[in-house]
Design a protein around this motif. Structure first.
Motif, PDB file in Angstrom:
ATOM      1  N   GLU A 140      35.992 -21.948  61.095  1.00  0.00           N
ATOM      2  CA  GLU A 140      37.258 -21.310  60.742  1.00  0.00           C
ATOM      3  C   GLU A 140      37.034 -19.894  60.208  1.00  0.00           C
ATOM      4  O   GLU A 140      37.766 -18.966  60.531  1.00  0.00           O
ATOM      5  CB  GLU A 140      38.012 -22.135  59.679  1.00  0.00           C
ATOM      6  CG  GLU A 140      38.354 -23.543  60.105  1.00  0.00           C
ATOM      7  CD  GLU A 140      37.196 -24.520  59.841  1.00  0.00           C
ATOM      8  OE1 GLU A 140      36.319 -24.202  59.025  1.00  0.00           O
ATOM      9  OE2 GLU A 140      37.182 -25.581  60.471  1.00  0.00           O
ATOM     10  N   ARG A 141      36.017 -19.722  59.400  1.00  0.00           N
ATOM     11  CA  ARG A 141      35.728 -18.408  58.842  1.00  0.00           C
ATOM     12  C   ARG A 141      35.206 -17.443  59.902  1.00  0.00           C
ATOM     13  O   ARG A 141      35.541 -16.258  59.893  1.00  0.00           O
ATOM     14  CB  ARG A 141      34.731 -18.523  57.695  1.00  0.00           C
ATOM     15  CG  ARG A 141      35.332 -19.202  56.491  1.00  0.00           C
ATOM     16  CD  ARG A 141      34.392 -19.210  55.341  1.00  0.00           C
ATOM     17  NE  ARG A 141      35.030 -19.830  54.191  1.00  0.00           N
ATOM     18  CZ  ARG A 141      34.585 -19.739  52.968  1.00  0.00           C
ATOM     19  NH1 ARG A 141      33.489 -19.045  52.721  1.00  0.00           N
ATOM     20  NH2 ARG A 141      35.206 -20.327  51.989  1.00  0.00           N
TER      21      ARG A 141
ATOM     22  N   ALA B 235      35.989 -17.598  63.034  1.00  0.00           N
ATOM     23  CA  ALA B 235      37.156 -17.273  63.858  1.00  0.00           C
ATOM     24  C   ALA B 235      38.008 -16.204  63.193  1.00  0.00           C
ATOM     25  O   ALA B 235      38.479 -15.275  63.857  1.00  0.00           O
ATOM     26  CB  ALA B 235      37.989 -18.533  64.103  1.00  0.00           C
ATOM     27  N   ARG B 236      38.205 -16.291  61.883  1.00  0.00           N
ATOM     28  CA  ARG B 236      38.982 -15.269  61.168  1.00  0.00           C
ATOM     29  C   ARG B 236      38.285 -13.919  61.206  1.00  0.00           C
ATOM     30  O   ARG B 236      38.920 -12.880  61.382  1.00  0.00           O
ATOM     31  CB  ARG B 236      39.219 -15.700  59.722  1.00  0.00           C
ATOM     32  CG  ARG B 236      40.381 -16.657  59.603  1.00  0.00           C
ATOM     33  CD  ARG B 236      40.679 -16.940  58.143  1.00  0.00           C
ATOM     34  NE  ARG B 236      40.395 -18.366  57.976  1.00  0.00           N
ATOM     35  CZ  ARG B 236      39.853 -18.926  56.914  1.00  0.00           C
ATOM     36  NH1 ARG B 236      39.519 -18.222  55.886  1.00  0.00           N
ATOM     37  NH2 ARG B 236      39.651 -20.218  56.876  1.00  0.00           N
ATOM     38  N   LEU B 237      36.970 -13.930  61.050  1.00  0.00           N
ATOM     39  CA  LEU B 237      36.217 -12.682  61.101  1.00  0.00           C
ATOM     40  C   LEU B 237      36.313 -12.040  62.481  1.00  0.00           C
ATOM     41  O   LEU B 237      36.530 -10.829  62.602  1.00  0.00           O
ATOM     42  CB  LEU B 237      34.752 -12.928  60.735  1.00  0.00           C
ATOM     43  CG  LEU B 237      33.836 -11.719  60.794  1.00  0.00           C
ATOM     44  CD1 LEU B 237      34.271 -10.660  59.793  1.00  0.00           C
ATOM     45  CD2 LEU B 237      32.396 -12.141  60.554  1.00  0.00           C
TER      46      LEU B 237
ATOM     47  N   LEU C 224      38.715 -12.437  64.617  1.00  0.00           N
ATOM     48  CA  LEU C 224      40.088 -11.959  64.755  1.00  0.00           C
ATOM     49  C   LEU C 224      40.267 -10.594  64.105  1.00  0.00           C
ATOM     50  O   LEU C 224      40.820  -9.667  64.703  1.00  0.00           O
ATOM     51  CB  LEU C 224      41.072 -12.966  64.154  1.00  0.00           C
ATOM     52  CG  LEU C 224      42.536 -12.525  64.134  1.00  0.00           C
ATOM     53  CD1 LEU C 224      43.077 -12.418  65.553  1.00  0.00           C
ATOM     54  CD2 LEU C 224      43.355 -13.483  63.307  1.00  0.00           C
ATOM     55  N   VAL C 225      39.776 -10.447  62.887  1.00  0.00           N
ATOM     56  CA  VAL C 225      39.899  -9.175  62.178  1.00  0.00           C
ATOM     57  C   VAL C 225      39.123  -8.078  62.909  1.00  0.00           C
ATOM     58  O   VAL C 225      39.625  -6.959  63.085  1.00  0.00           O
ATOM     59  CB  VAL C 225      39.414  -9.325  60.715  1.00  0.00           C
ATOM     60  CG1 VAL C 225      39.271  -7.976  60.041  1.00  0.00           C
ATOM     61  CG2 VAL C 225      40.351 -10.218  59.940  1.00  0.00           C
TER      62      VAL C 225
END
Length: 80
Positions: free
Chosen positions: A12-13, A15-17, A19-20
């Protein structure tokens, strides 16, 4: 992006990274497109030959704006 250097293991982390990073990449390309369209490319790239990618032009423009206390064009406008 050298994701191995982040030492993140949770999907999850990561994926967020990603995305950013993707949003920043798209924004820098949009900024560079606006710079080229306005004719300001000579401020951040050589005039005798084209050495910089759009990503590098966008990043150099942002740095230039921050150093000169100039406003940064924050629009996500396509320039075709």
């Amino acid at each position: 992006f050298q994701l191995h250097r982040t030492r993140l293991q949770a999907p999850e982390r990561i994926a967020r990274l990603v995305l950013v990073l993707s949003l920043i990449y798209v924004w820098l390309i949009a900024v560079a497109s606006a710079v080229v369209k306005r004719g300001d490319r000579c401020s951040v790239d050589r005039s005798d030959r084209r050495d910089r990618s759009y990503l590098a032009i966008g990043l150099r423009w942002i740095r230039r704006c921050l150093q000169n206390d100039a406003p940064i064009d924050m629009r996500f406008t396509p320039y075709f």
